[in-house]
Design a protein around this motif. Structure first.
Motif, short mmCIF file in Angstrom:
data_model
loop_
_atom_site.label_atom_id
_atom_site.label_comp_id
_atom_site.label_asym_id
_atom_site.label_seq_id
_atom_site.Cartn_x
_atom_site.Cartn_y
_atom_site.Cartn_z
N ILE A 120 0.83 -1.20 0.00
CA ILE A 120 0.00 0.00 0.00
C ILE A 120 0.87 1.26 0.00
O ILE A 120 0.35 2.37 0.02
CB ILE A 120 -0.95 0.01 1.21
CG1 ILE A 120 -0.17 -0.07 2.52
CG2 ILE A 120 -1.97 -1.11 1.11
CD1 ILE A 120 -1.03 0.06 3.76
N ALA A 121 2.18 1.07 -0.01
CA ALA A 121 3.13 2.18 -0.04
C ALA A 121 4.41 1.68 -0.72
O ALA A 121 4.57 0.49 -0.98
CB ALA A 121 3.43 2.69 1.36
N SER A 122 5.33 2.60 -0.99
CA SER A 122 6.57 2.23 -1.65
C SER A 122 7.48 1.45 -0.69
O SER A 122 7.64 1.81 0.47
CB SER A 122 7.30 3.49 -2.13
OG SER A 122 8.60 3.16 -2.60
N ASN A 123 8.08 0.39 -1.22
CA ASN A 123 9.05 -0.38 -0.44
C ASN A 123 10.45 0.23 -0.50
O ASN A 123 11.40 -0.33 0.05
CB ASN A 123 9.10 -1.83 -0.93
CG ASN A 123 7.98 -2.68 -0.34
OD1 ASN A 123 7.83 -2.76 0.87
ND2 ASN A 123 7.19 -3.27 -1.22
N ASP A 124 10.57 1.38 -1.16
CA ASP A 124 11.87 2.03 -1.30
C ASP A 124 12.23 2.90 -0.09
O ASP A 124 13.36 3.38 0.01
CB ASP A 124 11.89 2.90 -2.56
CG ASP A 124 11.79 2.08 -3.83
OD1 ASP A 124 12.22 0.90 -3.81
OD2 ASP A 124 11.26 2.60 -4.83
N THR A 125 11.27 3.12 0.80
CA THR A 125 11.52 3.93 1.99
C THR A 125 11.17 3.14 3.24
O THR A 125 10.33 2.24 3.20
CB THR A 125 10.69 5.23 1.97
OG1 THR A 125 9.30 4.90 2.06
CG2 THR A 125 10.93 6.01 0.69
N SER A 126 11.79 3.50 4.36
CA SER A 126 11.51 2.79 5.61
C SER A 126 10.06 3.00 6.05
O SER A 126 9.42 2.08 6.57
CB SER A 126 12.47 3.25 6.71
OG SER A 126 12.36 4.65 6.92
N SER A 127 9.53 4.23 5.85
CA SER A 127 8.15 4.49 6.25
C SER A 127 7.17 3.70 5.38
O SER A 127 6.14 3.21 5.87
CB SER A 127 7.84 5.98 6.16
OG SER A 127 8.00 6.46 4.82
N GLY A 128 7.51 3.55 4.10
CA GLY A 128 6.65 2.77 3.21
C GLY A 128 6.66 1.30 3.58
O GLY A 128 5.62 0.64 3.61
N ARG A 129 7.84 0.77 3.87
CA ARG A 129 7.93 -0.64 4.27
C ARG A 129 7.17 -0.89 5.57
O ARG A 129 6.54 -1.94 5.74
CB ARG A 129 9.40 -1.05 4.42
CG ARG A 129 10.16 -1.12 3.08
CD ARG A 129 11.52 -1.77 3.25
NE ARG A 129 12.43 -0.96 4.06
CZ ARG A 129 13.21 0.01 3.57
NH1 ARG A 129 13.19 0.29 2.27
NH2 ARG A 129 14.02 0.69 4.37
N GLU A 130 7.22 0.09 6.47
CA GLU A 130 6.49 -0.04 7.74
C GLU A 130 4.99 -0.15 7.49
O GLU A 130 4.29 -0.93 8.15
CB GLU A 130 6.80 1.15 8.65
CG GLU A 130 6.19 1.05 10.03
CD GLU A 130 6.62 2.21 10.91
OE1 GLU A 130 5.94 3.25 10.86
OE2 GLU A 130 7.63 2.06 11.61
N GLN A 131 4.47 0.64 6.54
CA GLN A 131 3.05 0.57 6.21
C GLN A 131 2.69 -0.77 5.57
O GLN A 131 1.59 -1.29 5.80
CB GLN A 131 2.68 1.70 5.25
CG GLN A 131 2.76 3.09 5.85
CD GLN A 131 2.37 4.15 4.84
OE1 GLN A 131 1.24 4.17 4.35
NE2 GLN A 131 3.31 5.03 4.52
N ASN A 132 3.59 -1.31 4.79
CA ASN A 132 3.30 -2.57 4.10
C ASN A 132 3.31 -3.77 5.04
O ASN A 132 2.65 -4.78 4.77
CB ASN A 132 4.31 -2.79 2.96
CG ASN A 132 4.14 -1.78 1.85
OD1 ASN A 132 3.04 -1.27 1.63
ND2 ASN A 132 5.22 -1.49 1.13
N ARG A 133 4.05 -3.67 6.14
CA ARG A 133 4.07 -4.75 7.12
C ARG A 133 2.82 -4.61 7.99
O ARG A 133 2.81 -3.88 8.98
CB ARG A 133 5.32 -4.68 8.00
CG ARG A 133 6.63 -4.87 7.22
CD ARG A 133 7.81 -5.03 8.18
NE ARG A 133 8.07 -3.84 8.97
CZ ARG A 133 8.94 -2.87 8.63
NH1 ARG A 133 9.60 -2.96 7.50
NH2 ARG A 133 9.11 -1.83 9.42
N ARG A 134 1.78 -5.33 7.65
CA ARG A 134 0.49 -5.10 8.29
C ARG A 134 -0.37 -6.36 8.28
O ARG A 134 -0.10 -7.31 7.55
CB ARG A 134 -0.27 -3.98 7.56
CG ARG A 134 -0.71 -4.38 6.16
CD ARG A 134 -1.10 -3.21 5.29
NE ARG A 134 -1.74 -3.65 4.03
CZ ARG A 134 -1.07 -4.08 2.97
NH1 ARG A 134 0.25 -4.16 2.99
NH2 ARG A 134 -1.73 -4.46 1.88
N VAL A 135 -1.41 -6.31 9.11
CA VAL A 135 -2.48 -7.30 9.07
C VAL A 135 -3.78 -6.54 8.81
O VAL A 135 -4.01 -5.50 9.41
CB VAL A 135 -2.57 -8.12 10.38
CG1 VAL A 135 -3.82 -8.97 10.40
CG2 VAL A 135 -1.34 -8.98 10.54
#
Length: 213
Positions: A191-206
């Motif tokens: 749901i966000a870019s995996n190129d940034t730490s904030s984006g990866r944090e959003q993608n790690r979800r349930v």
């Protein structure tokens, strides 16, 4: 048709107040009632004699509105209670038609590379479980997602384990297993870019998707 217009006019006045935007909006129950009214009116008119078509359309519109609005109203109430319970927790409540999505970021539910629910988050899941127990006419799909860091196989397994952990927690809260389905998608649906730490944090979800039965 005048009789249908009168039913729809009455329904169109049913508004709800969104406490997050401060705006009035047509409730999902009202939208469902309008759709049901139109369908019911058509059926009522088609199945009535020529002289009674106006009456048949009115009866059909009213009954169709009740059926169409029932699901929307049920989900409206469930959504409102979930928003009250989860305000300020970091869990996002998203309405999509007659479905409700609860988006739980991994940073508040799990430690990095772990599938055990954080002790600090159990109270939030208990609140979710209470609402789901009260509104038991919904199916609960539990989806695990990861960022793209690491191998595909590792992320797939981790996403499945996290979804299963949330499912097991809800089952321990008394939610019927027949209402739940746990699935892992790994990094397939960011749901966000995996190129940034904030984006990866959003993608790690349930995510929990609540669907009316």
């Amino acid at each position: 048709m005048v009789v249908v217009s009168l039913v729809l006019f009455g329904l169109s006045g049913c508004m709800t107040y969104d406490p997050y935007t401060g705006e009035e909006k047509t409730s999902n129950a009202t939208k469902g009632s309008i759709i049901g009214a139109l369908g019911g009116a058509a059926i009522g008119a088609a199945t009535s004699s020529k002289s009674d078509r106006g009456k048949g359309a009115l009866i059909g519109a009213a009954s169709g509105a009740a059926v169409g609005g029932g699901i929307g109203y049920y989900m409206d109430k469930q959504e409102a209670q979930l928003r009250r319970q989860l305000e300020g927790t970091g869990v996002r409540v998203v309405r999509n038609g007659d479905q409700i999505e609860l988006i739980m970021p991994g940073n508040i539910t799990f430690d990095v590379n772990q599938s055990s629910i954080k002790p600090s988050f159990t109270g939030v899941l208990e609140s979710v479980g209470l609402v789901l127990s009260e509104y038991d006419k919904t199916i609960i799909q539990i989806e695990g997602h990861t960022d793209s860091t690491g191998s595909q196989s590792y992320n797939q397994l981790l996403s499945e384990q996290r979804a299963s952990s949330v499912r097991d927690f809800l089952l321990n809260q008394g939610i019927a297993s027949s209402r739940t389905r746990a699935v892992g998608y790994g990094p397939r649906y960011p749901i966000a870019s995996n190129d940034t730490s904030s984006g990866r944090e959003q993608n790690r979800r349930v995510e929990l998707t609540l669907v009316p039965m």
